[in-house]
Design a protein around this motif. Structure first.
Motif, PDB file in Angstrom:
ATOM      1  N   TRP A  40       0.726  -1.106  -0.051  1.00  9.83           N
ATOM      2  CA  TRP A  40      -0.079  -0.039  -0.042  1.00  9.83           C
ATOM      3  C   TRP A  40       0.849   1.275  -0.029  1.00  9.83           C
ATOM      4  O   TRP A  40       2.181   1.193   0.029  1.00  9.83           O
ATOM      5  CB  TRP A  40      -0.997   0.024   1.111  1.00  9.83           C
ATOM      6  N   SER A  41       0.355   2.551  -0.479  1.00 17.23           N
ATOM      7  CA  SER A  41       1.120   3.504  -0.414  1.00 17.23           C
ATOM      8  C   SER A  41       1.371   4.304   0.572  1.00 17.23           C
ATOM      9  O   SER A  41       1.441   5.653   0.659  1.00 17.23           O
ATOM     10  CB  SER A  41       0.100   4.225  -1.517  1.00 17.23           C
ATOM     11  N   THR A  47      -3.662  -3.764   7.987  1.00 15.44           N
ATOM     12  CA  THR A  47      -4.279  -4.735   7.790  1.00 15.44           C
ATOM     13  C   THR A  47      -5.796  -4.483   7.164  1.00 15.44           C
ATOM     14  O   THR A  47      -6.410  -3.598   7.549  1.00 15.44           O
ATOM     15  CB  THR A  47      -4.615  -5.397   9.147  1.00 15.44           C
ATOM     16  N   PHE A  48      -5.959  -5.152   6.116  1.00  8.83           N
ATOM     17  CA  PHE A  48      -7.367  -5.080   5.321  1.00  8.83           C
ATOM     18  C   PHE A  48      -8.002  -6.386   5.116  1.00  8.83           C
ATOM     19  O   PHE A  48      -7.317  -6.962   4.396  1.00  8.83           O
ATOM     20  CB  PHE A  48      -7.264  -4.272   3.919  1.00  8.83           C
ATOM     21  N   PHE A  53      -0.933  -5.575   4.350  1.00 10.27           N
ATOM     22  CA  PHE A  53      -0.317  -4.993   3.267  1.00 10.27           C
ATOM     23  C   PHE A  53       1.254  -4.055   3.889  1.00 10.27           C
ATOM     24  O   PHE A  53       1.073  -3.667   4.854  1.00 10.27           O
ATOM     25  CB  PHE A  53      -1.572  -3.859   2.724  1.00 10.27           C
ATOM     26  N   LEU A  54       2.187  -4.456   3.145  1.00  7.60           N
ATOM     27  CA  LEU A  54       3.473  -3.691   3.410  1.00  7.60           C
ATOM     28  C   LEU A  54       3.020  -2.335   2.970  1.00  7.60           C
ATOM     29  O   LEU A  54       3.205  -1.980   1.469  1.00  7.60           O
ATOM     30  CB  LEU A  54       4.406  -4.563   2.765  1.00  7.60           C
ATOM     31  N   SER A 113      -7.846   6.272  11.022  1.00  2.45           N
ATOM     32  CA  SER A 113      -8.460   4.701  10.857  1.00  2.45           C
ATOM     33  C   SER A 113      -8.921   4.524   9.325  1.00  2.45           C
ATOM     34  O   SER A 113      -9.331   5.532   8.612  1.00  2.45           O
ATOM     35  CB  SER A 113      -9.592   4.488  11.643  1.00  2.45           C
ATOM     36  N   LEU A 114      -8.503   3.524   9.025  1.00  2.54           N
ATOM     37  CA  LEU A 114      -8.829   2.938   7.508  1.00  2.54           C
ATOM     38  C   LEU A 114     -10.383   3.118   7.330  1.00  2.54           C
ATOM     39  O   LEU A 114     -11.245   2.490   8.148  1.00  2.54           O
ATOM     40  CB  LEU A 114      -8.366   1.821   7.125  1.00  2.54           C
ATOM     41  N   ILE A 115     -11.045   3.877   6.539  1.00  5.38           N
ATOM     42  CA  ILE A 115     -12.334   4.211   6.274  1.00  5.38           C
ATOM     43  C   ILE A 115     -12.606   2.608   5.520  1.00  5.38           C
ATOM     44  O   ILE A 115     -12.333   2.034   4.672  1.00  5.38           O
ATOM     45  CB  ILE A 115     -12.779   5.154   5.579  1.00  5.38           C
ATOM     46  N   ALA A 116     -14.211   2.127   6.097  1.00  8.97           N
ATOM     47  CA  ALA A 116     -14.545   0.879   5.588  1.00  8.97           C
ATOM     48  C   ALA A 116     -14.649   1.099   4.105  1.00  8.97           C
ATOM     49  O   ALA A 116     -14.985   1.913   3.297  1.00  8.97           O
ATOM     50  CB  ALA A 116     -15.896   0.455   6.119  1.00  8.97           C
TER      51      ALA A 116
END
Length: 210
Positions: A40-41, A47-48, A53-54, A113-116
């Motif tokens: 990921w960037s 984690t998804f 994801f590195l 936080s990662l948005i769903a």
């Protein structure tokens, strides 16, 4: 491929501060095992969907993802610079051509936080790969085809034994197809003729051409 944004994602992309990210998943096959490269960037691990994801930061570059009115198949190019040894080993020793690649667009909220439900903006197959080495680091560049490319390829199949064995190696159902091409087959049995009159039993020979 789904590009429908959730309400949360739509709101994040029009907020005063936008924190977009890309998540890229590539699948490689060694013939015995399947290895996935998930990057990921951003920085650190992310984690998804229970997948790690590195983070590679700005070492990840993705070409523009085009969407056309005629639903034509547009590919993309994904480049990764400063590749670690274990990732380079996977790229060199595993089969990549025709293997899946998925690019998702995600975003963080103001709490980090990662948005769903990051949305899939590209789904296709890896086509070509180049690896350039420059001193202490390597750059992997992957050219990928949109999965819509499958609709542009003609599928030519034949009623032959060789074609049948592509999917069913032990099937012999078409084994004698070539032998009956233009073959003349006498159907029935001859009956004696007398004075040019047909047999009272009405027998004769029928001819069938294939």
């Amino acid at each position: 491929m789904s590009r429908t944004l959730t309400t949360a994602m739509s709101n994040a992309l029009v907020a005063d501060v936008v924190r977009p990210i890309y998540l890229v998943s590539m699948s490689f096959d060694s013939g015995e095992t399947t290895s996935n490269i998930n990057i990921w960037s951003g920085l650190g691990d992310l984690t998804f969907e229970s997948v790690n994801f590195l983070g590679v930061g700005d070492l990840l570059a993705i070409s523009a993802v085009e969407e056309t009115a005629d639903i034509s198949a547009k590919g993309i190019i994904v480049s990764l610079t400063g590749v670690k040894a274990q990732l380079l080993d996977v790229a060199l020793t595993h089969e990549y051509q025709g293997r899946p690649i998925i690019v998702r667009l995600g975003a963080f909220d103001d709490t980090g936080s990662l948005i769903a439900d990051p949305t899939i903006i590209f789904s296709g197959f890896m086509d070509t790969m180049t690896i350039a080495e420059n001193g202490d680091y390597s750059t992997i560049t992957v050219s990928a085809e949109n999965k819509l490319i499958a609709f542009e390829k003609t599928k030519v199949r034949r009623y032959t034994a060789e074609d049948q064995k592509i999917e069913y190696p032990t099937d012999k159902g078409f084994e004698f197809v070539t032998a009956i091409v233009e073959k003349e087959i006498l159907w029935g049995r001859p009956t004696p003729q007398s004075g040019g009159q047909g047999s009272p039993n009405g027998g004769g020979i029928g001819t069938v051409h294939f």
